[in-house]
Enzyme design. Structure first.
Site, PDB file in Angstrom:
ATOM      1  N   ASP A   2      -5.374 -15.319  -7.979  1.00 54.32           N
ATOM      2  CA  ASP A   2      -6.778 -15.641  -8.289  1.00 54.32           C
ATOM      3  C   ASP A   2      -7.096 -15.398  -9.761  1.00 54.32           C
ATOM      4  O   ASP A   2      -8.212 -15.632 -10.208  1.00 54.32           O
ATOM      5  CB  ASP A   2      -7.741 -14.836  -7.390  1.00 54.32           C
ATOM      6  CG  ASP A   2      -7.588 -13.330  -7.543  1.00 54.32           C
ATOM      7  OD1 ASP A   2      -6.663 -12.875  -8.245  1.00 54.32           O
ATOM      8  OD2 ASP A   2      -8.403 -12.601  -6.952  1.00 54.32           O
ATOM      9  N   ASN A  10      -0.394  -4.862  -6.687  1.00 56.21           N
ATOM     10  CA  ASN A  10      -1.685  -4.343  -6.228  1.00 56.21           C
ATOM     11  C   ASN A  10      -1.470  -3.322  -5.127  1.00 56.21           C
ATOM     12  O   ASN A  10      -0.709  -3.559  -4.183  1.00 56.21           O
ATOM     13  CB  ASN A  10      -2.573  -5.480  -5.698  1.00 56.21           C
ATOM     14  CG  ASN A  10      -2.822  -6.547  -6.750  1.00 56.21           C
ATOM     15  OD1 ASN A  10      -2.449  -7.703  -6.578  1.00 56.21           O
ATOM     16  ND2 ASN A  10      -3.423  -6.156  -7.854  1.00 56.21           N
ATOM     17  N   HIS A  34       0.869  -1.187   0.000  1.00 59.76           N
ATOM     18  CA  HIS A  34       0.000   0.000   0.000  1.00 59.76           C
ATOM     19  C   HIS A  34       0.901   1.230   0.000  1.00 59.76           C
ATOM     20  O   HIS A  34       0.844   2.072   0.887  1.00 59.76           O
ATOM     21  CB  HIS A  34      -0.946  -0.027   1.200  1.00 59.76           C
ATOM     22  CG  HIS A  34      -2.011  -1.074   1.039  1.00 59.76           C
ATOM     23  ND1 HIS A  34      -3.199  -0.833   0.408  1.00 59.76           N
ATOM     24  CD2 HIS A  34      -2.052  -2.377   1.403  1.00 59.76           C
ATOM     25  CE1 HIS A  34      -3.942  -1.947   0.404  1.00 59.76           C
ATOM     26  NE2 HIS A  34      -3.262  -2.898   0.986  1.00 59.76           N
ATOM     27  N   HIS A  53      -6.659 -10.433  -9.707  1.00 54.92           N
ATOM     28  CA  HIS A  53      -5.742  -9.361  -9.297  1.00 54.92           C
ATOM     29  C   HIS A  53      -4.576  -9.202 -10.264  1.00 54.92           C
ATOM     30  O   HIS A  53      -4.037  -8.099 -10.407  1.00 54.92           O
ATOM     31  CB  HIS A  53      -5.194  -9.630  -7.888  1.00 54.92           C
ATOM     32  CG  HIS A  53      -6.141  -9.250  -6.801  1.00 54.92           C
ATOM     33  ND1 HIS A  53      -7.215 -10.005  -6.446  1.00 54.92           N
ATOM     34  CD2 HIS A  53      -6.169  -8.175  -5.980  1.00 54.92           C
ATOM     35  CE1 HIS A  53      -7.871  -9.420  -5.456  1.00 54.92           C
ATOM     36  NE2 HIS A  53      -7.254  -8.303  -5.155  1.00 54.92           N
ATOM     37  N   ASP A  63      -5.048 -13.388   0.261  1.00 48.93           N
ATOM     38  CA  ASP A  63      -5.659 -12.092   0.604  1.00 48.93           C
ATOM     39  C   ASP A  63      -7.183 -12.274   0.753  1.00 48.93           C
ATOM     40  O   ASP A  63      -7.960 -11.373   0.455  1.00 48.93           O
ATOM     41  CB  ASP A  63      -5.346 -11.033  -0.466  1.00 48.93           C
ATOM     42  CG  ASP A  63      -5.546  -9.598   0.040  1.00 48.93           C
ATOM     43  OD1 ASP A  63      -5.507  -9.388   1.262  1.00 48.93           O
ATOM     44  OD2 ASP A  63      -5.759  -8.699  -0.796  1.00 48.93           O
TER      45      ASP A  63
HETATM   46  C1  16G Z   1      -7.319  -6.273   1.616  1.00 46.87           C
HETATM   47  C2  16G Z   1      -6.659  -5.393   0.630  1.00 46.87           C
HETATM   48  O1  16G Z   1      -6.336  -4.253   0.971  1.00 46.87           O
HETATM   49  N1  16G Z   1      -6.478  -5.888  -0.583  1.00 46.87           N
HETATM   50  C3  16G Z   1      -5.974  -5.172  -1.756  1.00 46.87           C
HETATM   51  C4  16G Z   1      -6.881  -4.015  -2.120  1.00 46.87           C
HETATM   52  O2  16G Z   1      -6.761  -3.011  -1.149  1.00 46.87           O
HETATM   53  C5  16G Z   1      -6.532  -3.416  -3.483  1.00 46.87           C
HETATM   54  O3  16G Z   1      -7.487  -2.458  -3.844  1.00 46.87           O
HETATM   55  C6  16G Z   1      -6.519  -4.526  -4.534  1.00 46.87           C
HETATM   56  C7  16G Z   1      -6.243  -4.112  -5.978  1.00 46.87           C
HETATM   57  O4  16G Z   1      -5.231  -3.203  -6.095  1.00 46.87           O
HETATM   58  P1  16G Z   1      -4.954  -2.560  -7.544  1.00 46.87           P
HETATM   59  O5  16G Z   1      -6.232  -1.917  -7.978  1.00 46.87           O
HETATM   60  O6  16G Z   1      -3.849  -1.590  -7.316  1.00 46.87           O
HETATM   61  O7  16G Z   1      -4.567  -3.690  -8.449  1.00 46.87           O
HETATM   62  O8  16G Z   1      -5.589  -5.509  -4.121  1.00 46.87           O
HETATM   63  C8  16G Z   1      -5.968  -6.158  -2.902  1.00 46.87           C
HETATM   64  O9  16G Z   1      -7.257  -6.708  -3.038  1.00 46.87           O
END
Ligand code: 16G
Length: 389
Positions: free
Chosen positions: A257, A228, A204, A260, A283
Site C-alpha cells: 500500500d 511489519n 508477529h 506499510h 491485509d
Molecule cells: C492486522 C495486523 O495485525 N496487521 C499488522 C499490524 O498488526 C502491524 O501493527 C502493522 C505495522 O507493523 P510495523 O509497525 O512493525 O511496521 O502491520 C500490519 O498492519
C-alpha cells in the site's frame, strides 16, 4: 460443453506477455493460449487479460470482517459474511482469497472455522464471488512483544489440540497459520500443521535468525507481512527477516500500500528473493471501500484517516488496500506488469500449494481478470464464466 474465446488482448500469463493474444476456455479450464487473433471470440482490443488475483491475507472489506462476524457467535453469520466478502473482492479482480482471522478466543476461532466450512460448501452449488480457499489463522500463537494490532488478551502459546479442533470444525478448510516460531512448543506445532497440509507463515515474531531458521527447517515456508510486526534486521542481529530473505523455500508477503513499506524496501526485497518468492497481500480490514471513520479489529478500536488504519496509540492496524490498487502501486514503483502480476497470482498460489491456479496455462482453472489500460478492473472470469456481467 461451454466454450469461451478471449481474443486480440494483451495476455500476461504471467511468465510472458503475448500480444495480440488469444485464450481459449472449455468447461471452465484454459485449453489454449497463443499469439494471434481469431474471429468469433470476444474482441478485447486495448484490454489486458491476466490470471485473477489471489489474496492470501485479508481480514475484511466493505463492512464485513471474518473475525468480527465470528465474535457474534453464529456460524451462519460467518457464512453470510464470507459470501458478502467474496462478492466485494470480485469487483477488485480477486478470484480466490483466504479470509484471515486475527487473534481471538478459542470459541470465536471455532465459530470462524465452522462458518468457513459452510461458506465453502455453499460455493460448491452457487458461486457468486471470489472462491473462498479456507481460513488463514493469523495468531493467536504470536509474540506479545510484536503484537502490532492483534488483541493481546487472547494471545497464547501454540496449542496442537486447538488446531485439531479448528481443523475438524472447518472440515479441513484451514489453509495457513501465522505463528511466532520462538514460542514454547512452536516447532512441534509447525511440524504438526505441515502434516495436516496447512502452510505455516512466520509472523508477529521476535525470532532471532537461528530461531527462524529452525522453524523453516521444521516446515515453515512463508513470512507474514515481512518487516511489519517482526524483529527488525540488524547488522549484528539479522533476525527473522534475514532468515526469510535468504531461504529459497520461503515466500515473503508484502503489503504494497506504500504505507506499510517504502518503495525502496519493496525493491530491496525483490533484489534478494527474486520476483519468484514475493507474495503481494492486502491485509485489508473491514473499512476497505468505506469512508474514513472509527472501526473495529478483533475488539480493538481502529481509526481510519486518509485510508490509513491505526489503533489509538498510532500502531498501524491492517490496511484499506485492494488488489487492483496494489497492482497500480507496484507499477508506480517501477515493476513490470509481468512481475507485478506474478506476485499477485502465481506466487500466492504456489505459497499455499494451490494447484492449477494463478497462471494462464493449458489445464489451469479459467479464473481471469480483464483490466483496462489504466489497470482498472473491467471484468472477472471464474471457471470460465464472466462474473461481473
Ligand atoms: C492486522 C495486523 O495485525 N496487521 C499488522 C499490524 O498488526 C502491524 O501493527 C502493522 C505495522 O507493523 P510495523 O509497525 O512493525 O511496521 O502491520 C500490519 O498492519
Amino acid at each position: 460443453m461451454s466454450k469461451v474465446i478471449l481474443t486480440n488482448a494483451r495476455v500476461i500469463t504471467p511468465f510472458e506477455e503475448i500480444y495480440p493474444g488469444t485464450v481459449e476456455i472449455e468447461n471452465g479450464i484454459i485449453k489454449k493460449v497463443y499469439e494471434g487473433r481469431t474471429s468469433g471470440g470476444e474482441n478485447l482490443e486495448g484490454k489486458i487479460v491476466a490470471p485473477g488475483f489471489i489474496d492470501v491475507h485479508t481480514h475484511g472489506i466493505g463492512g464485513f470482517d471474518v473475525t468480527y462476524s465470528a465474535m457474534g457467535g453464529s456460524e451462519q453469520e460467518v457464512e453470510e459474511t464470507l459470501i458478502k466478502m467474496s462478492e466485494k473482492y470480485l469487483t477488485h479482480g480477486v478470484v480466490y482469497f483466504l479470509p484471515t482471522t486475527v487473534t481471538a478466543s478459542h470459541e470465536v476461532l471455532l465459530t470462524a472455522a465452522k462458518g468457513v466450512k459452510n461458506a465453502v460448501s455453499y460455493q460448491k452449488d452457487q458461486l457468486t464471488g471470489a472462491k473462498i480457499g479456507g481460513l488463514h489463522l493469523e495468531g493467536p500463537y504470536i509474540n506479545k512483544e510484536k503484537k502490532g494490532a492483534q488483541n493481546p488478551e487472547f494471545i497464547r502459546l501454540p496449542n496442537i489440540q486447538e488446531l485439531k479442533e479448528y481443523w475438524k470444525a472447518s472440515e479441513g478448510n484451514i489453509k495457513t497459520i501465522t505463528i511466532a516460531p520462538e514460542l514454547e512448543g512452536a516447532l512441534e506445532f509447525i511440524q504438526y500443521a505441515r502434516r495436516l497440509g496447512v502452510s505455516v507463515s512466520l509472523g508477529h515474531t521476535n525470532a532471532t535468525y537461528e530461531e527462524a531458521k529452525a522453524a523453516i527447517y521444521a516446515g515453515a515456508n512463508r513470512a507474514s507481512h515481512l518487516y511489519n510486526a517482526m524483529r527488525p534486521i540488524n547488522h549484528r542481529d539479522p533476525g527473522v527477516i534475514a532468515a526469510a530473505l535468504e531461504s529459497p523455500q520461503v515466500y515473503v508477503e508484502l503489503i504494497t500500500d506504500l504505507i506499510h513499506l517504502s518503495p525502496e524496501i519493496i525493491k530491496f526485497t525483490v533484489n534478494h528473493t527474486g520476483i519468484e518468492r514475493v507474495v503481494v497481500i492486502t491485509d485489508s480490514i473491514i473499512a476497505t471501500d468505506l469512508p474514513d471513520g472509527e472501526y473495529s479489529l478483533g475488539g480493538l478500536k481502529v481509526i481510519v484517516k486518509d485510508g490509513i488504519c491505526r489503533l489509538e496509540d498510532g500502531t498501524l492496524a491492517g490496511s484499506t488496500l485492494t488488489m487492483d490498487k496494489a497492482l497500480r502501486n507496484l507499477i508506480q514503483t517501477g515493476f513490470s506488469l509481468k512481475d507485478a502480476i506474478r506476485a499477485m497470482t502465481y506466487n500466492p498460489a504456489r505459497a499455499i500449494e494451490l494447484h492449477k491456479s494463478g497462471a494462464i496455462l493449458p489445464g489451469y482453472s479459467a479464473d481471469l481478470v480483464i483490466l483496462d489500460e489504466d489497470l482498472n478492473v473491467d471484468s472477472v472470469y471464474i471457471n470460465g464464466k464472466n462474473m461481473l456481467s
